[in-house]
Design an enzyme around this catalytic site. Structure first.
Site, short mmCIF file in Angstrom:
data_model
loop_
_atom_site.label_atom_id
_atom_site.label_comp_id
_atom_site.label_asym_id
_atom_site.label_seq_id
_atom_site.Cartn_x
_atom_site.Cartn_y
_atom_site.Cartn_z
NE ARG A 36 -1.17 -2.21 -5.39
CZ ARG A 36 -0.09 -2.96 -5.41
NH1 ARG A 36 -0.18 -4.25 -5.70
NH2 ARG A 36 1.11 -2.43 -5.17
CB ILE A 51 -0.94 -0.01 1.22
CG1 ILE A 51 -1.88 -1.21 1.15
CG2 ILE A 51 -1.74 1.29 1.31
CD1 ILE A 51 -2.76 -1.40 2.37
#
Length: 215
Positions: free
Chosen positions: A182, A77
């Site tokens: 993602r 992330i």
């Protein structure tokens, strides 16, 4: 894993007696050179900007989320550098829990993929293995702290599935790019689940943008 909404850019502008929405602010800024800047209708404008790739206007509004994940996923992330982050620090606080990962088989044809086709006995073994590693490593971690070893040193004993928490703030443009990358099947499942949960929150607050992106 958990994703929680924290904050959103709140415009102070009022048009026709109504406060401007975050999406309305995007359109308001996009019309900076237009005499029709206070036009309350913006659906077609946002659709046009997305279709034609005029992404800079989507940098005018930010959204912040709280993400609970593991030390294995957090670096993935944090790789999205257009965001601003604050992460739970094991230099100052103690680790208290871990997240149990499901056992998936490596896809030999695609290194970015894993397959959920193990039998129950293998899955059970993997769960027990994680529990055993956590129990032993956390015991040693607590012993290290009891001996006066600094948290910043003791944390090196902990496994990658130790739970962490972070705040992720980015512009609408950054979130759109993050979701495009993602939410894809090529992303590790645990990270993809975070992205999908975050996108669900995004869609609630930016329905016009989400519809234009065909989400």
């Amino acid at each position: 894993m958990d994703v929680r909404f924290i904050s959103l850019t709140k415009p102070e502008i009022v048009i026709d007696g109504e406060p401007l929405s975050p999406e309305g602010l995007i359109a308001y800024c996009a019309r900076v050179s237009s005499p029709n800047q206070e036009n309350p209708n913006y659906t077609k404008l946002l659709q046009f900007c997305i279709r034609e790739g005029h992404w800079s206007i989507f940098e005018m509004v930010d959204m912040t989320l709280e993400i609970t994940t593991t030390r294995a996923i957090a670096p993935q992330i944090l790789r999205h550098r257009s965001f601003s982050f604050q992460e739970f620090s094991l230099r100052y606080s103690c680790a208290t829990e871990y997240e149990c990962y499901e056992a998936r088989r490596q896809d030999v044809k695609n290194r970015q993929n894993s397959l959920d086709d193990f039998d129950e006995s293998t899955k059970k073994w993997f769960n027990q293995a994680q529990a055993a590693v956590w129990e032993k490593s956390h015991q040693l971690y607590e012993e290290a702290l009891a001996k006066g070893i600094a948290k910043e040193c003791a944390r090196s004993i902990l496994p990658l599935n130790t739970v962490t928490r972070l705040y992720m703030k980015g512009s609408v443009r950054s979130w759109i790019h993050y979701f495009s990358v993602r939410c894809d099947q090529a992303t590790q499942k645990e990270h993809r689940e975070i992205a999908l949960a975050a996108r669900k929150i995004f869609m609630k607050h930016f329905p016009t943008v989400a519809a234009a992106l065909e989400w």
